[in-house]
Design a protein around this motif. Structure first.
Motif, PDB file in Angstrom:
ATOM      1  N   SER A 113      18.432  47.247  29.050  1.00 49.34           N
ATOM      2  CA  SER A 113      19.618  47.156  27.682  1.00 49.34           C
ATOM      3  C   SER A 113      20.590  46.926  28.417  1.00 49.34           C
ATOM      4  N   ALA A 114      21.507  47.087  29.014  1.00 51.75           N
ATOM      5  CA  ALA A 114      22.833  46.616  30.019  1.00 51.75           C
ATOM      6  C   ALA A 114      22.807  45.228  29.467  1.00 51.75           C
ATOM      7  N   LEU A 115      22.003  44.051  29.611  1.00 53.00           N
ATOM      8  CA  LEU A 115      22.103  43.534  30.175  1.00 53.00           C
ATOM      9  C   LEU A 115      21.555  42.411  28.262  1.00 53.00           C
ATOM     10  N   ALA A 116      21.232  43.005  27.454  1.00 49.51           N
ATOM     11  CA  ALA A 116      20.922  42.582  25.534  1.00 49.51           C
ATOM     12  C   ALA A 116      21.718  42.662  24.897  1.00 49.51           C
ATOM     13  N   ASP A 117      22.714  43.124  25.674  1.00 49.37           N
ATOM     14  CA  ASP A 117      24.192  42.913  24.350  1.00 49.37           C
ATOM     15  C   ASP A 117      24.628  41.734  25.220  1.00 49.37           C
ATOM     16  N   PRO A 118      25.152  40.408  23.768  1.00 50.33           N
ATOM     17  CA  PRO A 118      25.970  39.297  23.986  1.00 50.33           C
ATOM     18  C   PRO A 118      27.395  39.565  24.988  1.00 50.33           C
ATOM     19  N   THR A 119      28.200  40.631  24.296  1.00 54.52           N
ATOM     20  CA  THR A 119      29.087  41.131  24.607  1.00 54.52           C
ATOM     21  C   THR A 119      29.425  41.898  26.138  1.00 54.52           C
ATOM     22  N   ARG A 120      28.327  42.024  26.836  1.00 52.69           N
ATOM     23  CA  ARG A 120      28.250  42.514  28.014  1.00 52.69           C
ATOM     24  C   ARG A 120      28.557  41.422  28.154  1.00 52.69           C
ATOM     25  N   ARG A 121      27.083  40.295  28.434  1.00 51.42           N
ATOM     26  CA  ARG A 121      27.248  39.546  29.204  1.00 51.42           C
ATOM     27  C   ARG A 121      27.968  39.010  29.255  1.00 51.42           C
ATOM     28  N   GLY A 122      29.420  38.688  28.203  1.00 52.40           N
ATOM     29  CA  GLY A 122      30.101  38.156  28.291  1.00 52.40           C
ATOM     30  C   GLY A 122      31.663  39.144  29.056  1.00 52.40           C
ATOM     31  N   VAL A 123      30.769  39.840  29.317  1.00 53.42           N
ATOM     32  CA  VAL A 123      32.567  40.575  29.850  1.00 53.42           C
ATOM     33  C   VAL A 123      31.497  40.248  31.835  1.00 53.42           C
ATOM     34  N   ALA A 160      30.462  37.921  32.360  1.00 51.36           N
ATOM     35  CA  ALA A 160      30.183  36.323  33.186  1.00 51.36           C
ATOM     36  C   ALA A 160      31.955  36.025  33.638  1.00 51.36           C
ATOM     37  N   ARG A 161      32.133  37.622  32.976  1.00 48.04           N
ATOM     38  CA  ARG A 161      33.965  37.191  32.730  1.00 48.04           C
ATOM     39  C   ARG A 161      34.411  37.645  34.321  1.00 48.04           C
ATOM     40  N   LEU A 162      33.750  38.412  34.482  1.00 49.18           N
ATOM     41  CA  LEU A 162      34.148  39.536  36.120  1.00 49.18           C
ATOM     42  C   LEU A 162      33.462  38.398  36.899  1.00 49.18           C
ATOM     43  N   THR A 163      33.119  37.473  37.168  1.00 48.22           N
ATOM     44  CA  THR A 163      32.203  36.483  37.710  1.00 48.22           C
ATOM     45  C   THR A 163      34.018  35.704  38.452  1.00 48.22           C
ATOM     46  N   THR A 164      34.299  35.525  37.765  1.00 44.44           N
ATOM     47  CA  THR A 164      35.968  34.981  37.641  1.00 44.44           C
ATOM     48  C   THR A 164      36.858  36.059  38.967  1.00 44.44           C
ATOM     49  N   GLY A 165      36.872  37.382  38.212  1.00 42.44           N
ATOM     50  CA  GLY A 165      37.038  37.796  39.571  1.00 42.44           C
ATOM     51  C   GLY A 165      37.292  39.471  38.736  1.00 42.44           C
ATOM     52  N   ASP A 166      38.046  40.588  39.000  1.00 46.11           N
ATOM     53  CA  ASP A 166      38.063  42.101  38.694  1.00 46.11           C
ATOM     54  C   ASP A 166      39.127  41.604  37.056  1.00 46.11           C
ATOM     55  N   ALA A 167      38.976  42.414  36.386  1.00 52.01           N
ATOM     56  CA  ALA A 167      40.062  42.406  35.463  1.00 52.01           C
ATOM     57  C   ALA A 167      40.425  43.909  34.469  1.00 52.01           C
ATOM     58  N   THR A 168      41.498  43.980  34.110  1.00 44.79           N
ATOM     59  CA  THR A 168      41.301  45.351  33.594  1.00 44.79           C
ATOM     60  C   THR A 168      40.858  44.991  31.641  1.00 44.79           C
ATOM     61  N   VAL A 169      40.342  46.785  31.999  1.00 42.63           N
ATOM     62  CA  VAL A 169      40.200  46.462  30.447  1.00 42.63           C
ATOM     63  C   VAL A 169      40.546  45.713  28.911  1.00 42.63           C
ATOM     64  N   ASN A 170      41.738  45.377  28.636  1.00 40.26           N
ATOM     65  CA  ASN A 170      42.852  45.193  28.424  1.00 40.26           C
ATOM     66  C   ASN A 170      42.114  43.994  28.242  1.00 40.26           C
ATOM     67  N   GLU A 171      42.148  42.931  29.751  1.00 42.87           N
ATOM     68  CA  GLU A 171      42.145  41.763  29.676  1.00 42.87           C
ATOM     69  C   GLU A 171      40.682  41.815  28.972  1.00 42.87           C
ATOM     70  N   ARG A 212      37.934  46.498  36.783  1.00 46.60           N
ATOM     71  CA  ARG A 212      36.724  46.458  36.690  1.00 46.60           C
ATOM     72  C   ARG A 212      36.248  45.320  37.116  1.00 46.60           C
ATOM     73  N   HIS A 213      35.401  45.429  38.489  1.00 50.95           N
ATOM     74  CA  HIS A 213      34.945  44.466  39.794  1.00 50.95           C
ATOM     75  C   HIS A 213      33.580  44.187  38.985  1.00 50.95           C
ATOM     76  N   LEU A 214      32.694  43.073  39.307  1.00 49.38           N
ATOM     77  CA  LEU A 214      30.982  42.770  38.399  1.00 49.38           C
ATOM     78  C   LEU A 214      30.772  43.155  40.615  1.00 49.38           C
ATOM     79  N   GLU A 215      28.989  44.075  39.953  1.00 47.81           N
ATOM     80  CA  GLU A 215      28.259  44.254  41.395  1.00 47.81           C
ATOM     81  C   GLU A 215      27.225  43.544  41.330  1.00 47.81           C
ATOM     82  N   ALA A 216      26.834  42.727  41.716  1.00 46.35           N
ATOM     83  CA  ALA A 216      25.875  41.805  40.984  1.00 46.35           C
ATOM     84  C   ALA A 216      24.409  42.552  42.185  1.00 46.35           C
ATOM     85  N   ARG A 217      24.797  42.641  42.394  1.00 45.84           N
ATOM     86  CA  ARG A 217      23.121  43.245  43.726  1.00 45.84           C
ATOM     87  C   ARG A 217      22.511  43.711  43.131  1.00 45.84           C
TER      88      ARG A 217
END
Length: 130
Positions: free
Chosen positions: A11-21, A23-34, A70-75
């Motif tokens: 369900s979380a992965l179904a939305d393209p915006t969330r998948r984009g977020v 993907a962005r977090l794979t490059t490092g942590d980011a704030t909500v504004n970023e 925010r930090h990506l939790e890949a597990r």
């Protein structure tokens, strides 16, 4: 209603915006504004997407002074991978079976080379005289 973990992840992965977020977090942590920068939506709307990702366990929120990256939790993605792996093996086996079947057909066809086709050929039309 209690949702199983895999359903929550999909369900979380179904939305393209969330998948984009993600993907962005794979490059490092980011704030909500970023994270909101590339989207034509409010920071509040992006925050709602982040809450869905957090609920699924795909991101976490840190705290460094005033900054809450925010930090990506890949597990949890490992669970998705393991579920999909069964289907990958199914399709690999199916495609291997198809390849073998086509190889057998090709070999059978190779034994028939030199034989003329028994298909009817259209008769040539007579030429008209003037």
């Amino acid at each position: 209603m209690v949702q199983d973990r895999l359903s929550s992840l999909f369900s979380a992965l179904a939305d393209p915006t969330r998948r984009g977020v993600l993907a962005r977090l794979t490059t490092g942590d980011a704030t909500v504004n970023e994270l909101a920068e590339p989207y034509d939506m409010s920071v509040a709307a992006v925050s709602k997407h982040l809450k869905v990702l957090e609920a699924a366990g795909l991101i976490s929120q840190g705290r460094q002074s005033q900054w809450r990256p925010r930090h990506l939790e890949a597990r949890p993605l490992q669970e998705v991978f393991e579920w999909l792996e069964n289907y990958r093996r199914f399709w690999d086996n199916s495609l291997d079976s198809l390849a073998e079947h086509l190889r057998v057909l090709q070999m059978q066809g190779a034994g028939k080379t030199g034989q003329r086709s028994k298909r009817a050929r259209p008769a040539s039309s007579p030429k008209k005289r003037k």
